[in-house]
Each structure stands twice: as C-alpha cells, then as structure tokens.
Design an enzyme around this catalytic site. Structure first.
Site, PDB file in Angstrom:
ATOM      1  N   ASN A   9      -2.891 -17.018   0.165  1.00  0.00           N
ATOM      2  CA  ASN A   9      -3.106 -16.251  -0.109  1.00  0.00           C
ATOM      3  C   ASN A   9      -3.180 -14.863  -0.776  1.00  0.00           C
ATOM      4  OD1 ASN A   9      -6.096 -14.235   0.377  1.00  0.00           O
ATOM      5  ND2 ASN A   9      -5.824 -14.169   2.367  1.00  0.00           N
ATOM      6  N   LYS A  11      -5.297 -13.005  -2.313  1.00  0.00           N
ATOM      7  CA  LYS A  11      -6.131 -11.881  -2.389  1.00  0.00           C
ATOM      8  C   LYS A  11      -6.932 -11.412  -3.464  1.00  0.00           C
ATOM      9  CE  LYS A  11      -4.057 -10.465   2.448  1.00  0.00           C
ATOM     10  NZ  LYS A  11      -3.769  -9.711   3.161  1.00  0.00           N
ATOM     11  N   HIS A  94     -11.843 -13.884   7.462  1.00  0.00           N
ATOM     12  CA  HIS A  94      -9.823 -13.274   7.014  1.00  0.00           C
ATOM     13  C   HIS A  94     -10.353 -11.786   7.829  1.00  0.00           C
ATOM     14  CE1 HIS A  94      -7.351 -11.229   5.917  1.00  0.00           C
ATOM     15  NE2 HIS A  94      -6.541 -12.205   4.941  1.00  0.00           N
ATOM     16  N   GLU A  96      -9.581  -9.391   6.529  1.00  0.00           N
ATOM     17  CA  GLU A  96     -10.395  -7.704   5.926  1.00  0.00           C
ATOM     18  C   GLU A  96     -11.269  -8.571   5.592  1.00  0.00           C
ATOM     19  OE1 GLU A  96      -6.927  -8.883   3.131  1.00  0.00           O
ATOM     20  OE2 GLU A  96      -5.886  -8.349   4.486  1.00  0.00           O
ATOM     21  N   GLU A 166      -4.573 -14.846  13.063  1.00  0.00           N
ATOM     22  CA  GLU A 166      -3.414 -14.030  12.470  1.00  0.00           C
ATOM     23  C   GLU A 166      -3.807 -12.399  13.048  1.00  0.00           C
ATOM     24  OE1 GLU A 166      -3.311 -14.801   7.930  1.00  0.00           O
ATOM     25  OE2 GLU A 166      -5.440 -14.652   8.339  1.00  0.00           O
ATOM     26  N   GLY A 172      -0.416  -7.863   6.453  1.00  0.00           N
ATOM     27  CA  GLY A 172       0.783  -7.374   5.320  1.00  0.00           C
ATOM     28  C   GLY A 172       0.935  -5.621   5.945  1.00  0.00           C
ATOM     29  N   SER A 212       2.854 -11.303   8.030  1.00  0.00           N
ATOM     30  CA  SER A 212       3.987 -11.627   7.514  1.00  0.00           C
ATOM     31  C   SER A 212       4.921 -12.077   8.196  1.00  0.00           C
ATOM     32  CB  SER A 212       4.468 -10.236   8.143  1.00  0.00           C
ATOM     33  OG  SER A 212       3.548  -8.843   7.814  1.00  0.00           O
TER      34      SER A 212
HETATM   35  C1  PEP Z   1      -2.830 -12.581   5.187  1.00  0.00           C
HETATM   36  O1  PEP Z   1      -3.390 -11.973   4.406  1.00  0.00           O
HETATM   37  O2  PEP Z   1      -3.710 -13.850   5.210  1.00  0.00           O
HETATM   38  C2  PEP Z   1      -1.692 -12.420   5.731  1.00  0.00           C
HETATM   39  C3  PEP Z   1      -1.398 -13.101   6.578  1.00  0.00           C
HETATM   40  O3  PEP Z   1      -1.035 -11.532   4.998  1.00  0.00           O
HETATM   41  P1  PEP Z   1       0.491 -11.290   4.911  1.00  0.00           P
HETATM   42  O4  PEP Z   1       1.215 -12.337   4.877  1.00  0.00           O
HETATM   43  O5  PEP Z   1       0.833 -10.093   3.521  1.00  0.00           O
HETATM   44  O6  PEP Z   1       0.741 -10.002   6.347  1.00  0.00           O
END
Ligand code: PEP
Length: 251
Positions: A9, A11, A94, A96, A166, A172, A212
């Site tokens: 992703n 973003k 997601h 966000e 997630e 992040g 992460s």
């Molecule tokens: C994501 O944006 O779905 C995500 C898991 O980000 P990160 O890997 O940076 O934690």
C-alpha cells in the site's frame, strides 16, 4: 487452497516519475512465484502501473473507491472507472480511511457491495485500536467490523474477498503484533467466519496481516498457520525491502 498474498500500500506517496522508478525496480526483483504480489499506487498512477506491469505477474489494486456507480460526487472514483483502466482489485476500509475520512462499517458494507457488483476483488481492512486491546475488547471490535461490513454478502461472493487484519496500533508505528498475537486473531477471524458462513468459506479466504511488517519480521509472521500474507505500508516503497518480504514467504 487459499492464496498467499503480499500487497504493498503506497498510500499518498509517489508522483508519476517516482512510481515509474519504483515499478521498474520492482520488475527487476526476483519474486517468489508462490505468492500473488499486488501494488497499490495512488489513483493518478493506476493506469500507468497497469500498463507497466501487464506483462509481469504483479497485480495492481486501487486504495479506495466510491460506492455509487457514477454521479455528482466531486473528487470520487467509481468501480467501473477502476475497471476501465484495468484494475480489478480495491482496498476498502483501511484504518486511515476509517479514521480520517469517517468511513463506517455501514458505508463499507455499501462499498463491498459495489465492488462485488463490478466484479472487483475487495481487500477488506479492519482491526482494533490500542485502547480496544488494552481494555480486552479487541475480539469484539473485530467481530463487529466483520459482521457489519461483510456478513451481509451472499456466501457465493466470498471468492471476491481478501481480509486484511491491521491492528491500528501497529500501522506505521514500528510496533508489530507478535506472531502469536497475529495468529490468535487470524484464527479467531476464521472461526467467526466459519460460524457465520461455513468452514469451507473460512478455510478458503486469505487473511493478510498488516502493521509494520519488515524484511526482519516477515518470515516469522508469515510462518503462522492462519496468516496468508501481508498488507505492507512503509516497506513497500522500497523495492528491495518489499521483495524481501514477498520472498520471506514460500522460500
Ligand atoms: C498499511 O498501511 O496498511 C500498513 C500496514 O502500514 P505499515 O506497514 O507502514 O505499518
């Protein structure tokens, strides 16, 4: 057999020239054939990414779409518009989108329907916040997200769904769920689907972990029996790191 999937992703990162560069680097990597590899560039790069990757085995997904088919929704993009540029996968829900754009389970249920109607695959994201976990209500939160966002669909439509668990506190932040925490939740998700639908559907749906994931921790997380891959944010912007995560699986 459920699919192994690693999706990146991007973003709101990468303008067109940066996307061209990242895609070119990615195409040079040797990626495990056992894994379906997907990238999610921003809308402005979707057509280019589709054209650039169509001779490769890398798929392209959108990061979002609107639930309506067309109309007066300034700034939005519909499922059929995605299809018109070659895209047949979309990420929905997601964290966000939920946090910054007010996406609720009810809205996501509409988006899921629109995606299925347009014959898209939806990567449906969900996960608890830190406070939910501290209060011990993470299983309830996840069950509600699943049931309100997804459980209205016809059993025959589950082949359109990929799940991405997630935990918000791990996205992040550099903080990763332990492989045991991921497995415990993924097993719970599969059991919840088995109860609501069937064991066959539960066993066939791919459940990705996101939060992460890095080359250093991917193999251990992907090694858990109910983890079928990952949704990768930050590390997907580096072709070598993303390839290492893909290849942590199946090698
Ligand atoms: C994501 O944006 O779905 C995500 C898991 O980000 P990160 O890997 O940076 O934690």
């Amino acid at each position: 057999m459920r699919r192994k999937i690693v999706a990146g992703n991007w973003k709101m990162n990468c303008d067109l020239s940066e996307a061209e560069h990242l895609l070119a680097e990615l195409k040079r990597e040797n990626l495990s054939k056992e894994v379906s590899v997907i990238v999610a560039p921003p809308f402005t790069n979707l057509h280019h990414a589709f054209e650039s990757l169509k001779e490769s085995e890398i798929f392209v997904t959108a990061q979002n779409m609107h639930q309506a088919t067309s109309g007066a929704y300034t700034g939005e993009v519909s499922a059929s518009m995605l299809r018109s540029v070659g895209i047949n996968i979309v990420i929905l829900g997601h964290s966000e989108r939920r946090a910054y754009f007010g996406e609720t389970n009810a809205l996501l249920a509409e988006k899921v329907d629109a995606a299925i109607t347009a014959n898209l695959t939806a990567i449906f994201c969900f996960g608890e916040e830190l406070e939910d976990r501290k209060q011990g209500r993470h299983f309830d939160v996840v069950k509600t997200q699943l049931s309100e966002g997804l459980f209205h669909i016809d059993p025959s439509k589950w082949s359109h769904i990929v799940l991405a668990y997630e935990p918000v506190w791990a996205i992040g932040t550099g903080e990763t769920a332990t492989p045991e925490q991921a497995q415990e939740m993924h097993q719970f998700i599969r059991e919840t689907i088995a109860t609501a639908f069937s064991k066959t559907i539960a066993n066939e749906v791919s459940i990705l972990y996101g939060g992460s994931v890095k080359p250093a921790n991917a193999a251990e997380i992907f090694g858990k029996p109910d983890v079928d891959g990952g949704l990768i944010g930050g590390a997907s912007l580096n072709a070598k790191d993303f390839a290492a995560i893909v290849n942590a699986f199946g090698n």
